[in-house]
Scaffold this motif. Sequence first.
Motif, PDB file in Angstrom:
ATOM      1  N   SER A 171      32.809  23.196 -16.469  1.00  0.00           N
ATOM      2  CA  SER A 171      33.369  22.963 -15.141  1.00  0.00           C
ATOM      3  C   SER A 171      34.327  24.101 -14.772  1.00  0.00           C
ATOM      4  O   SER A 171      35.487  24.085 -15.148  1.00  0.00           O
ATOM      5  CB  SER A 171      34.111  21.616 -15.131  1.00  0.00           C
ATOM      6  OG  SER A 171      34.939  21.521 -13.998  1.00  0.00           O
ATOM      7  N   GLN A 173      33.130  19.655   0.997  1.00  0.00           N
ATOM      8  CA  GLN A 173      32.053  19.043   0.215  1.00  0.00           C
ATOM      9  C   GLN A 173      32.170  17.517   0.252  1.00  0.00           C
ATOM     10  O   GLN A 173      31.166  16.803   0.358  1.00  0.00           O
ATOM     11  CB  GLN A 173      32.132  19.556  -1.222  1.00  0.00           C
ATOM     12  CG  GLN A 173      31.119  18.902  -2.139  1.00  0.00           C
ATOM     13  CD  GLN A 173      31.185  19.471  -3.556  1.00  0.00           C
ATOM     14  OE1 GLN A 173      31.257  20.677  -3.757  1.00  0.00           O
ATOM     15  NE2 GLN A 173      31.167  18.599  -4.536  1.00  0.00           N
ATOM     16  N   LYS A 183      28.050  22.573  -0.360  1.00  0.00           N
ATOM     17  CA  LYS A 183      27.385  21.491  -1.095  1.00  0.00           C
ATOM     18  C   LYS A 183      27.780  20.115  -0.564  1.00  0.00           C
ATOM     19  O   LYS A 183      28.716  19.976   0.209  1.00  0.00           O
ATOM     20  CB  LYS A 183      27.804  21.585  -2.565  1.00  0.00           C
ATOM     21  CG  LYS A 183      27.390  22.866  -3.259  1.00  0.00           C
ATOM     22  CD  LYS A 183      27.751  22.767  -4.745  1.00  0.00           C
ATOM     23  CE  LYS A 183      27.115  23.868  -5.559  1.00  0.00           C
ATOM     24  NZ  LYS A 183      27.796  25.164  -5.382  1.00  0.00           N
ATOM     25  N   LYS A 191      43.185  18.183  -8.418  1.00  0.00           N
ATOM     26  CA  LYS A 191      42.554  17.177  -9.287  1.00  0.00           C
ATOM     27  C   LYS A 191      43.606  16.719 -10.286  1.00  0.00           C
ATOM     28  O   LYS A 191      44.398  17.527 -10.772  1.00  0.00           O
ATOM     29  CB  LYS A 191      41.394  17.815 -10.062  1.00  0.00           C
ATOM     30  CG  LYS A 191      40.092  17.897  -9.273  1.00  0.00           C
ATOM     31  CD  LYS A 191      39.084  18.815  -9.948  1.00  0.00           C
ATOM     32  CE  LYS A 191      38.296  18.131 -11.045  1.00  0.00           C
ATOM     33  NZ  LYS A 191      37.017  18.879 -11.317  1.00  0.00           N
TER      34      LYS A 191
HETATM   35  N1  FAQ Z   1      27.304  17.079  -6.668  1.00  0.00           N
HETATM   36  O1  FAQ Z   1      33.872  23.102 -11.459  1.00  0.00           O
HETATM   37  P1  FAQ Z   1      33.325  21.802 -11.021  1.00  0.00           P
HETATM   38  C1  FAQ Z   1      31.271   9.478  -1.427  1.00  0.00           C
HETATM   39  C2  FAQ Z   1      29.669  21.424  -7.973  1.00  0.00           C
HETATM   40  S1  FAQ Z   1      31.650   9.956  -3.019  1.00  0.00           S
HETATM   41  C3  FAQ Z   1      27.269  18.265  -6.045  1.00  0.00           C
HETATM   42  O2  FAQ Z   1      33.500  20.635 -11.924  1.00  0.00           O
HETATM   43  P2  FAQ Z   1      35.081  20.649  -9.034  1.00  0.00           P
HETATM   44  C4  FAQ Z   1      31.498   8.025  -1.049  1.00  0.00           C
HETATM   45  C5  FAQ Z   1      31.092  21.806  -7.597  1.00  0.00           C
HETATM   46  O3  FAQ Z   1      31.316  21.636  -6.222  1.00  0.00           O
HETATM   47  C6  FAQ Z   1      30.967  11.605  -3.275  1.00  0.00           C
HETATM   48  N2  FAQ Z   1      27.982  19.329  -6.483  1.00  0.00           N
HETATM   49  O4  FAQ Z   1      33.825  21.474  -9.533  1.00  0.00           O
HETATM   50  C7  FAQ Z   1      30.270   7.370  -0.554  1.00  0.00           C
HETATM   51  C8  FAQ Z   1      31.136  23.244  -8.018  1.00  0.00           C
HETATM   52  O5  FAQ Z   1      30.418  24.050  -7.089  1.00  0.00           O
HETATM   53  P3  FAQ Z   1      31.120  25.187  -6.160  1.00  0.00           P
HETATM   54  C9  FAQ Z   1      31.846  12.722  -2.811  1.00  0.00           C
HETATM   55  C10 FAQ Z   1      28.758  19.142  -7.582  1.00  0.00           C
HETATM   56  O6  FAQ Z   1      35.174  20.787  -7.574  1.00  0.00           O
HETATM   57  C11 FAQ Z   1      29.677   6.352  -1.281  1.00  0.00           C
HETATM   58  C12 FAQ Z   1      30.269  23.255  -9.275  1.00  0.00           C
HETATM   59  O7  FAQ Z   1      29.414  22.142  -9.165  1.00  0.00           O
HETATM   60  N3  FAQ Z   1      33.083  12.768  -3.525  1.00  0.00           N
HETATM   61  O8  FAQ Z   1      30.843  10.306  -0.711  1.00  0.00           O
HETATM   62  C13 FAQ Z   1      28.831  17.930  -8.248  1.00  0.00           C
HETATM   63  O9  FAQ Z   1      36.289  20.989  -9.848  1.00  0.00           O
HETATM   64  C14 FAQ Z   1      28.524   5.723  -0.854  1.00  0.00           C
HETATM   65  C15 FAQ Z   1      31.081  23.201 -10.557  1.00  0.00           C
HETATM   66  O10 FAQ Z   1      31.750  21.945 -10.743  1.00  0.00           O
HETATM   67  C16 FAQ Z   1      33.805  13.899  -3.669  1.00  0.00           C
HETATM   68  O11 FAQ Z   1      33.427  14.949  -3.190  1.00  0.00           O
HETATM   69  C17 FAQ Z   1      28.066  16.851  -7.752  1.00  0.00           C
HETATM   70  N4  FAQ Z   1      28.072  15.641  -8.334  1.00  0.00           N
HETATM   71  O12 FAQ Z   1      34.717  19.139  -9.411  1.00  0.00           O
HETATM   72  C18 FAQ Z   1      29.676   7.715   0.673  1.00  0.00           C
HETATM   73  C19 FAQ Z   1      35.102  13.759  -4.403  1.00  0.00           C
HETATM   74  N5  FAQ Z   1      29.678  18.071  -9.293  1.00  0.00           N
HETATM   75  O13 FAQ Z   1      31.824  24.420  -5.090  1.00  0.00           O
HETATM   76  C20 FAQ Z   1      28.501   7.107   1.103  1.00  0.00           C
HETATM   77  C21 FAQ Z   1      35.978  14.970  -4.347  1.00  0.00           C
HETATM   78  C22 FAQ Z   1      30.104  19.349  -9.287  1.00  0.00           C
HETATM   79  O14 FAQ Z   1      32.079  25.921  -7.057  1.00  0.00           O
HETATM   80  C23 FAQ Z   1      27.926   6.095   0.320  1.00  0.00           C
HETATM   81  N6  FAQ Z   1      35.502  16.047  -5.164  1.00  0.00           N
HETATM   82  N7  FAQ Z   1      29.531  19.999  -8.255  1.00  0.00           N
HETATM   83  O15 FAQ Z   1      30.013  26.008  -5.629  1.00  0.00           O
HETATM   84  C24 FAQ Z   1      35.795  16.200  -6.497  1.00  0.00           C
HETATM   85  O16 FAQ Z   1      36.501  15.382  -7.090  1.00  0.00           O
HETATM   86  C25 FAQ Z   1      35.277  17.421  -7.200  1.00  0.00           C
HETATM   87  O17 FAQ Z   1      34.916  18.369  -6.247  1.00  0.00           O
HETATM   88  C26 FAQ Z   1      34.099  17.151  -8.184  1.00  0.00           C
HETATM   89  C27 FAQ Z   1      33.637  18.485  -8.788  1.00  0.00           C
HETATM   90  C28 FAQ Z   1      34.534  16.216  -9.292  1.00  0.00           C
HETATM   91  C29 FAQ Z   1      32.910  16.540  -7.441  1.00  0.00           C
END
Ligand code: FAQ
Length: 311
Positions: A204, A39, A105, A216
Amino acid sequence: DADRLQAHFDEVIAHDRRIEPRDWMPDAYRKTLVRQIAQHAHSEIIGMQPEGAWITRAPSLRRKAILFAKVQDEAGHGLYLYAAAETLGVDRADLTRRLIEGRQKYSSIFNYPTLSFADVGVIGWLVDGAAICNQVPLCRSSFGPYARAMVRICKEESFHQRQGYELLLTMMRGTEAQRAMVQDAVDRWWWPSLMMFGPPDEASPNSARSMAWKIKRHSNDELRQRFVDMTVPQAEKLGVTLPDPELRWNAERGRYDFGTPDWDELKRVISGDGPCNEERIERRRRAHEDGAWVREAAAAHAAKQAARRDR
Ligand code: FAQ
């Protein structure tokens, strides 16, 4: 024997050491990592689109060169992250397929349109700012390849954040119309930036387990609060208003109080019904199809080289 492997894994996690690709790990740990890292990788690649749309319309050669470099960095981040995911036994081509088919996603934030050049500055300031808050703790994530990829990515993200803030400072020193463009962009991006941290802790489903595994390090709400605390003084310095009437300093907590994001909007955007979801995926699909000949040529070249070596 399974008990011994699990005990060893638990001990590595308890002592804040790293799990490496060849180590035994529970299936659910592997699955969670593939989900989060994929993701994250998809977000970097899809995230090239909103800002990329302004490369040809940048107001000066200097701004064009900066934006080019930033968008190129994002491609690089995507590639490190796909490589980290591949150490878990998945295949990058398959992950891309899952993205295009809507089975995996990417961050909600990239489903909003970039309407003016001020959006480029605001994405750098707020979106990269939020990414840094979220990703600095991931440098201590328990899975080695993910944590190491994050170190370099975070260094580049802080450079991106500075370029956004510098662009906005320049615009705020400009004309009345430029200041209005900045404020309008802030009004549109503030709430979606807060949503990047995910649903509130009580909604969450993945947080508790991911935190126990030290994938995390902090909860979604804790990181969102840190982002608000970091950003409010920057907004004051810049001279813009954050569009939240409930935003105020709470001396007792030593942190800012703030309003509640529209969680229904986040749900809608995540489930495919945001302003630009279709456009983003369609563009990604086209780029993938247009790139087929490059992949075929590279594979044919590799096969020829291998045949030459074997001769
Ligand atoms: N958007 O149980 P949780 C960048 C989903 S920065 C979409 O809380 P988790 C830099 C989540 O996957 C952006 N989906 O999940 C840049 C889960 O669905 P699933 C990328 C979201 O994983 C800047 C469900 O909701 N950064 O790209 C979102 O513990 C400028 C339940 O949520 C990362 O990916 C959302 N906002 O926490 C590039 C950071 N929020 O998979 C270009 C790493 C939640 O069960 C230009 N990821 N969901 O079907 C993380 O830290 C975590 O995965 C979270 C979500 C905090 C995003």
